[in-house]
Design an enzyme around this catalytic site. Structure first.
Site, PDB file in Angstrom:
ATOM      1  CD  GLU A   1     -37.343   8.970 -26.876  1.00 14.66           C
ATOM      2  OE1 GLU A   1     -37.478   8.211 -25.903  1.00 14.66           O
ATOM      3  OE2 GLU A   1     -36.235   9.405 -27.227  1.00 14.66           O
TER       4      GLU A   1
ATOM      5  CD  GLU B   1     -32.912  14.001 -29.064  1.00 14.10           C
ATOM      6  OE1 GLU B   1     -32.265  12.978 -28.785  1.00 14.10           O
ATOM      7  OE2 GLU B   1     -34.009  14.274 -28.520  1.00 14.10           O
TER       8      GLU B   1
HETATM    9  O1  LIG Z   1     -31.798   6.721 -29.634  1.00 15.59           O
HETATM   10  C1  LIG Z   1     -32.597   6.178 -28.676  1.00 15.59           C
HETATM   11  C2  LIG Z   1     -32.775   4.798 -28.579  1.00 15.59           C
HETATM   12  C3  LIG Z   1     -33.594   4.294 -27.590  1.00 15.59           C
HETATM   13  C4  LIG Z   1     -34.201   5.135 -26.685  1.00 15.59           C
HETATM   14  C5  LIG Z   1     -34.009   6.513 -26.786  1.00 15.59           C
HETATM   15  C6  LIG Z   1     -33.225   7.032 -27.789  1.00 15.59           C
HETATM   16  C7  LIG Z   1     -32.973   8.502 -27.934  1.00 15.59           C
HETATM   17  N1  LIG Z   1     -33.468   9.313 -26.845  1.00 15.59           N
HETATM   18  C8  LIG Z   1     -32.853  10.645 -26.839  1.00 15.59           C
HETATM   19  C9  LIG Z   1     -31.427  10.478 -26.513  1.00 15.59           C
HETATM   20  C10 LIG Z   1     -30.801  11.101 -25.541  1.00 15.59           C
HETATM   21  C11 LIG Z   1     -31.556  11.944 -24.589  1.00 15.59           C
HETATM   22  O2  LIG Z   1     -30.714  12.932 -24.012  1.00 15.59           O
HETATM   23  C12 LIG Z   1     -32.707  12.626 -25.305  1.00 15.59           C
HETATM   24  O3  LIG Z   1     -33.443  13.422 -24.397  1.00 15.59           O
HETATM   25  C13 LIG Z   1     -33.639  11.592 -25.908  1.00 15.59           C
HETATM   26  O4  LIG Z   1     -34.642  12.270 -26.649  1.00 15.59           O
END
Ligand SMILES: Oc1ccccc1CN[C@@H]1C=C[C@@H](O)[C@H](O)[C@H]1O
Length: 325
Positions: free
Chosen positions: A128, A235
């Site tokens: 990210e 994910e």
């Molecule tokens: O869908 C999003 C919206 C805003 C910020 C981050 C995300 C996703 N961010 C993910 C989600 C859960 C965590 O456990 C993961 O490590 C991360 O990569």
């Protein structure tokens, strides 16, 4: 009784099928994981704050248990994640100039990757790093502020030195949104053009019943494929709520939601199978509806039902639409 086929066996010729796990779910979901999945990812236990909470203090006990579970069951394991602005302890950035922070980054990456060499075949090296909106390409994180724009390539170079056999991924969400897609493309293309050791793009694929459109998903896959890299969905979940829908009245999914979700999964996997030469892993961010991070995001304490298996680990209509094509 109807025989339930193994999801990962059905997809053996297409791509690995993974699930995010934690110390609770490798017990509570053990039978489901063993039958349907051939890859796992630590949902939280391999993040910076969990592994090195204080400088030089490495706490591998939990991560080791998940790695052992993968080895015991002949599963692949994805490493998540080495450099990220979230779930990273404050000490990392304290009293740090560029050189100090690069040293701390290198030490973390090297220590973690060398421990799991041979067990973890690929890593989300950077997670990210790109902005969601606006003219800036890179999210303004402490990594960027203190080190500068080359923190990303440095992370990949440190990772490649630590384990030259590991496949190294850049991972992000909203990856199919046209604006963000082009930013991810630009960043990853710049790394590829510089000869930075990067092998794949991780599409987090936190999707819902209507977004992103199949066209946007296809375009994003095509763009990343054009970089000549592998693709992983890292994910995957299909929320029954649109991002802006904050309703909290449901204690179970409606029949309409389950119908729409089944059709959604049917269409998504129909598309993914077309890119089997480029997509080598599809990991769900969990395994069954009894546990999902979405029950706390974006609305805290609001249950969600995003997977192919229900709260009792029974196959949903979504499962049958994915295995019967
Ligand atoms: O869908 C999003 C919206 C805003 C910020 C981050 C995300 C996703 N961010 C993910 C989600 C859960 C965590 O456990 C993961 O490590 C991360 O990569």
């Amino acid at each position: 009784t109807v025989e339930v086929p193994s999801l990962s066996k059905v997809y053996e010729e297409y791509f690995n099928i993974g699930a995010a796990v934690n110390l609770t779910t490798i017990k509570s979901q053990k039978d489901l994981l063993r039958k349907h999945f051939n890859s796992i990812t630590a949902e939280n236990d391999m993040k910076f704050i969990e592994i090195q909470p204080a400088e030089g203090k490495f706490t591998f006990e939990k991560a080791d248990q998940l790695a052992a579970f993968a080895k015991e069951h002949g599963m692949k394991m994805r490493g998540h994640t080495l450099v990220w602005h979230n779930q990273t302890p404050e000490w990392v950035f304290q009293n740090a100039d560029r050189e100090t922070l690069l040293q701390r980054m290198k030490n973390h990456i090297t220590t973690v990757m060398q421990r799991y060499k041979g067990t973890i075949f690929c890593w989300d090296v950077v997670n990210e790093a790109v902005t969601d909106e606006g003219p800036e390409l890179l999210r303004s994180t402490k990594w960027l502020e203190i080190i500068g724009e080359d923190y990303i390539e440095k992370a990949f170079e440190f990772a490649h030195e630590a384990d030259p056999d590991a496949l190294l991924f850049y991972n992000d969400y909203n990856e199919s949104n046209p604006e963000k897609r082009e930013k991810i493309f630009k960043l990853v293309k710049s790394l590829v053009d510089k000869g930075v050791p990067i092998h794949g793009v991780g599409l987090q694929a936190h999707w819902n019943l209507v977004n992103p459109s199949l066209e946007d998903i296809r375009t994003a896959i095509e763009r990343y494929v054009s970089l000549g890299l592998k693709l992983h969905l890292t994910e995957l979940d299909v929320s029954v709520f649109n991002f802006e829908d904050k309703r909290t009245d449901l204690t179970e999914p409606t029949h309409e939601m389950l119908e729409l979700q089944a059709e959604r999964y049917h269409q998504v996997f129909q598309l993914l199978r077309q890119y089997q030469n480029h997509i080598t892993s599809v990991t769900f961010w969990g395994a069954a509806d009894d546990y999902t991070w979405l029950s706390d995001f974006p609305v805290r304490g609001r249950k969600n039902w995003p997977f192919l298996f229900d709260e009792n680990h029974q196959p949903k209509e979504s499962f049958w639409k994915v295995v019967h094509y």
